[in-house]
Scaffold this motif. Structure first.
Motif, PDB file in Angstrom:
ATOM      1  N   LEU A  44      -1.259   2.900   4.204  1.00 38.96           N
ATOM      2  CA  LEU A  44      -0.685   1.582   4.483  1.00 38.96           C
ATOM      3  C   LEU A  44      -0.165   1.519   5.914  1.00 38.96           C
ATOM      4  CD1 LEU A  44       1.295   1.099   1.152  1.00 38.96           C
ATOM      5  CD2 LEU A  44      -0.930   0.130   1.739  1.00 38.96           C
ATOM      6  N   ARG A  45      -0.673   2.352   6.782  1.00 40.79           N
ATOM      7  CA  ARG A  45      -0.199   2.447   8.154  1.00 40.79           C
ATOM      8  C   ARG A  45      -0.388   1.122   8.905  1.00 40.79           C
ATOM      9  NH1 ARG A  45      -2.282   6.920  12.650  1.00 40.79           N
ATOM     10  NH2 ARG A  45      -1.112   6.059  14.409  1.00 40.79           N
ATOM     11  N   ASP A  46       0.571   0.818   9.769  1.00 44.70           N
ATOM     12  CA  ASP A  46       0.484  -0.347  10.658  1.00 44.70           C
ATOM     13  C   ASP A  46       0.304  -1.651   9.885  1.00 44.70           C
ATOM     14  OD1 ASP A  46       0.712   1.378  12.839  1.00 44.70           O
ATOM     15  OD2 ASP A  46      -1.455   1.620  13.015  1.00 44.70           O
ATOM     16  N   ASN A  47       1.211  -1.878   8.945  1.00 46.43           N
ATOM     17  CA  ASN A  47       1.296  -3.144   8.236  1.00 46.43           C
ATOM     18  C   ASN A  47       2.699  -3.720   8.431  1.00 46.43           C
ATOM     19  OD1 ASN A  47      -1.167  -4.017   6.408  1.00 46.43           O
ATOM     20  ND2 ASN A  47      -1.174  -1.788   6.421  1.00 46.43           N
ATOM     21  N   ARG A  48       3.199  -4.468   7.454  1.00 57.11           N
ATOM     22  CA  ARG A  48       4.488  -5.141   7.619  1.00 57.11           C
ATOM     23  C   ARG A  48       5.467  -4.826   6.492  1.00 57.11           C
ATOM     24  NH1 ARG A  48       2.663 -11.187   9.807  1.00 57.11           N
ATOM     25  NH2 ARG A  48       1.519 -10.435  11.654  1.00 57.11           N
ATOM     26  N   PHE A  49       5.350  -3.658   5.924  1.00 56.53           N
ATOM     27  CA  PHE A  49       6.235  -3.275   4.828  1.00 56.53           C
ATOM     28  C   PHE A  49       7.630  -2.952   5.360  1.00 56.53           C
ATOM     29  CE2 PHE A  49       1.983  -2.326   3.253  1.00 56.53           C
ATOM     30  CZ  PHE A  49       2.015  -2.916   1.997  1.00 56.53           C
ATOM     31  N   LEU A  98       2.477   5.685 -10.234  1.00 57.79           N
ATOM     32  CA  LEU A  98       1.189   6.328  -9.941  1.00 57.79           C
ATOM     33  C   LEU A  98       1.289   7.842 -10.138  1.00 57.79           C
ATOM     34  CD1 LEU A  98       0.073   4.315  -6.778  1.00 57.79           C
ATOM     35  CD2 LEU A  98      -0.396   3.855  -9.202  1.00 57.79           C
ATOM     36  N   PRO A  99       0.765   8.374 -11.222  1.00 59.95           N
ATOM     37  CA  PRO A  99       0.987   9.783 -11.561  1.00 59.95           C
ATOM     38  C   PRO A  99       0.204  10.774 -10.711  1.00 59.95           C
ATOM     39  CG  PRO A  99      -0.518   8.794 -13.145  1.00 59.95           C
ATOM     40  CD  PRO A  99      -0.043   7.685 -12.260  1.00 59.95           C
ATOM     41  N   ARG A 100      -0.864  10.321 -10.017  1.00 58.03           N
ATOM     42  CA  ARG A 100      -1.695  11.255  -9.252  1.00 58.03           C
ATOM     43  C   ARG A 100      -1.629  11.033  -7.742  1.00 58.03           C
ATOM     44  NH1 ARG A 100      -4.283  10.377 -14.069  1.00 58.03           N
ATOM     45  NH2 ARG A 100      -4.894  12.250 -15.197  1.00 58.03           N
ATOM     46  N   LEU A 101      -0.754  10.172  -7.291  1.00 57.93           N
ATOM     47  CA  LEU A 101      -0.657   9.891  -5.854  1.00 57.93           C
ATOM     48  C   LEU A 101      -0.188  11.139  -5.108  1.00 57.93           C
ATOM     49  CD1 LEU A 101      -0.978   7.668  -3.707  1.00 57.93           C
ATOM     50  CD2 LEU A 101       1.475   7.205  -3.978  1.00 57.93           C
ATOM     51  N   ARG A 102      -1.029  11.620  -4.190  1.00 54.74           N
ATOM     52  CA  ARG A 102      -0.734  12.836  -3.434  1.00 54.74           C
ATOM     53  C   ARG A 102      -0.255  12.547  -2.018  1.00 54.74           C
ATOM     54  NH1 ARG A 102      -6.341  16.050  -4.926  1.00 54.74           N
ATOM     55  NH2 ARG A 102      -5.973  16.295  -7.167  1.00 54.74           N
ATOM     56  N   ARG A 103      -0.888  11.571  -1.371  1.00 53.89           N
ATOM     57  CA  ARG A 103      -0.573  11.298   0.032  1.00 53.89           C
ATOM     58  C   ARG A 103      -0.322   9.808   0.210  1.00 53.89           C
ATOM     59  NH1 ARG A 103      -4.593  15.084  -0.092  1.00 53.89           N
ATOM     60  NH2 ARG A 103      -4.128  17.077   0.917  1.00 53.89           N
ATOM     61  N   LEU A 104       0.831   9.517   0.817  1.00 55.43           N
ATOM     62  CA  LEU A 104       1.214   8.134   1.087  1.00 55.43           C
ATOM     63  C   LEU A 104       1.526   8.015   2.576  1.00 55.43           C
ATOM     64  CD1 LEU A 104       2.001   5.269   0.283  1.00 55.43           C
ATOM     65  CD2 LEU A 104       4.249   6.144  -0.401  1.00 55.43           C
ATOM     66  N   ASP A 105       0.780   7.187   3.274  1.00 53.22           N
ATOM     67  CA  ASP A 105       0.921   7.004   4.712  1.00 53.22           C
ATOM     68  C   ASP A 105       1.462   5.611   4.982  1.00 53.22           C
ATOM     69  OD1 ASP A 105       0.722   6.804   7.447  1.00 53.22           O
ATOM     70  OD2 ASP A 105      -1.332   7.579   7.569  1.00 53.22           O
ATOM     71  N   LEU A 106       2.712   5.565   5.465  1.00 54.02           N
ATOM     72  CA  LEU A 106       3.363   4.298   5.789  1.00 54.02           C
ATOM     73  C   LEU A 106       3.780   4.257   7.254  1.00 54.02           C
ATOM     74  CD1 LEU A 106       5.378   3.751   2.536  1.00 54.02           C
ATOM     75  CD2 LEU A 106       4.130   1.929   3.676  1.00 54.02           C
ATOM     76  N   ARG A 107       3.098   4.979   8.098  1.00 55.21           N
ATOM     77  CA  ARG A 107       3.441   4.996   9.511  1.00 55.21           C
ATOM     78  C   ARG A 107       3.373   3.587  10.124  1.00 55.21           C
ATOM     79  NH1 ARG A 107      -0.663   9.400  11.770  1.00 55.21           N
ATOM     80  NH2 ARG A 107      -1.800   8.724   9.900  1.00 55.21           N
ATOM     81  N   GLY A 108       4.285   3.349  11.052  1.00 58.17           N
ATOM     82  CA  GLY A 108       4.207   2.116  11.825  1.00 58.17           C
ATOM     83  C   GLY A 108       4.502   0.854  11.045  1.00 58.17           C
ATOM     84  N   ASN A 109       5.432   0.929  10.106  1.00 63.28           N
ATOM     85  CA  ASN A 109       5.877  -0.252   9.379  1.00 63.28           C
ATOM     86  C   ASN A 109       7.356  -0.496   9.705  1.00 63.28           C
ATOM     87  OD1 ASN A 109       3.807  -1.462   7.250  1.00 63.28           O
ATOM     88  ND2 ASN A 109       3.417   0.740   7.382  1.00 63.28           N
ATOM     89  N   GLY A 110       8.044  -1.208   8.833  1.00 64.14           N
ATOM     90  CA  GLY A 110       9.462  -1.484   9.049  1.00 64.14           C
ATOM     91  C   GLY A 110      10.326  -0.953   7.929  1.00 64.14           C
ATOM     92  N   VAL A 111       9.894   0.134   7.310  1.00 65.24           N
ATOM     93  CA  VAL A 111      10.619   0.704   6.165  1.00 65.24           C
ATOM     94  C   VAL A 111      11.972   1.237   6.620  1.00 65.24           C
ATOM     95  CG1 VAL A 111      10.584   2.468   4.375  1.00 65.24           C
ATOM     96  CG2 VAL A 111       8.472   1.269   5.006  1.00 65.24           C
ATOM     97  N   GLY A 112      13.049   0.791   5.950  1.00 63.90           N
ATOM     98  CA  GLY A 112      14.393   1.163   6.355  1.00 63.90           C
ATOM     99  C   GLY A 112      15.050   2.232   5.507  1.00 63.90           C
TER     100      GLY A 112
END
Length: 246
Positions: free
Chosen positions: A176-181, A191-205
């Motif tokens: 989800l990199r470079d979005n508006r989250f 999500l029981p099998r989620l291994r990698r979550l990419d949230l780079r470059g958002n607005g997560v506080g």
């Protein structure tokens, strides 16, 4: 012999040939099982494409296509990959949902704005790439992609995910990199099998406590966010081997 799908291919290959249009002879190759027309200057594809009913793989990436014919839905033997990335597509036909055996779909780098509702009919799809497609939302039907393992959505305009994403029980990688989250999307908590979550470059506080409860999470990338990671959450993730970057 193609080892990926175990069938012999009759290749129709015009790789980097600089074509401005597809020779009519291509549409007569009804025995073709792979068709590669990438890296050309194509602006349109003939409805005669529907005659190639034995195609397992179709590559139309890196062209100048502005639309696809509805007849693409006739290619129901497509059980491998469909590459449509790096074109000028502003929409995808609803008939795309008829490609129910498709496993890999790349529609990235097109000014789409939205994905068709029929996307959810691709029940065997394992990887979907829709990066830099100007998406502001995903259709609820994305939750019907029961086999989906990888979802790549970098560089869109997403600020939320539909609740239906929580039904993607096979999802392993989510970009989800470079979005508006501004927060970790709540539908991910189931999500029981989620291994990698990419949230780079958002607005997560900040991080929710439940992020440490994702049983399979191995890497959480939060770089270039104004994020605060509570020490107890970081400790819980680190204790079970999850790498947190921030």
């Amino acid at each position: 012999m193609d080892r990926t799908y175990g069938v012999r291919r009759t290749r129709v290959d015009h790789w980097r040939a600089g074509l401005a249009c597809v020779p009519e002879s291509v549409w007569e190759r009804v025995d073709a099982e792979e068709l590669i027309l990438a890296d050309n200057r194509l602006t349109a594809v003939s409805p005669r494409l529907a005659a190639l009913t034995r195609l397992h793989m179709l590559d139309l990436g890196h062209n100048r296509l502005t639309a696809l014919p509805e007849e693409i839905g006739e290619l129901t033997s497509l059980a491998g990959c469909l590459y449509l990335h790096d074109n000028r597509l502003t929409s995808l036909p609803e008939s795309l949902g008829r490609l129910t055996r498709l496993r890999y779909l790349n529609v990235g780098e097109n000014p789409l704005g939205r994905l068709p509702e029929s996307l959810g009919d691709l029940r065997e799809l394992t990887e979907l790439r829709a990066q830099q497609a100007r998406l502001t939302e995903l259709p609820e039907t994305v939750g019907d992609l029961a086999a989906l393992r990888e979802l790549w959505l970098r560089g869109n305009e997403l600020a939320r995910l539909p609740n239906a994403v929580g039904r993607l029980r096979e999802l392993r990688e989510l970009e989800l990199r470079d979005n508006r989250f501004t927060a970790i999307p709540d539908p991910l908590r189931g999500l029981p099998r989620l291994r990698r979550l990419d949230l780079r470059g958002n607005g997560v506080g900040e991080l929710p406590d439940w992020i440490a409860e994702l049983p399979a999470l191995e890497k959480l990338d939060l770089r270039w966010n104004p994020v605060t990671v509570p020490p107890e959450v970081e400790e819980r993730l680190a204790a079970r081997g999850c790498v947190v970057l921030w």
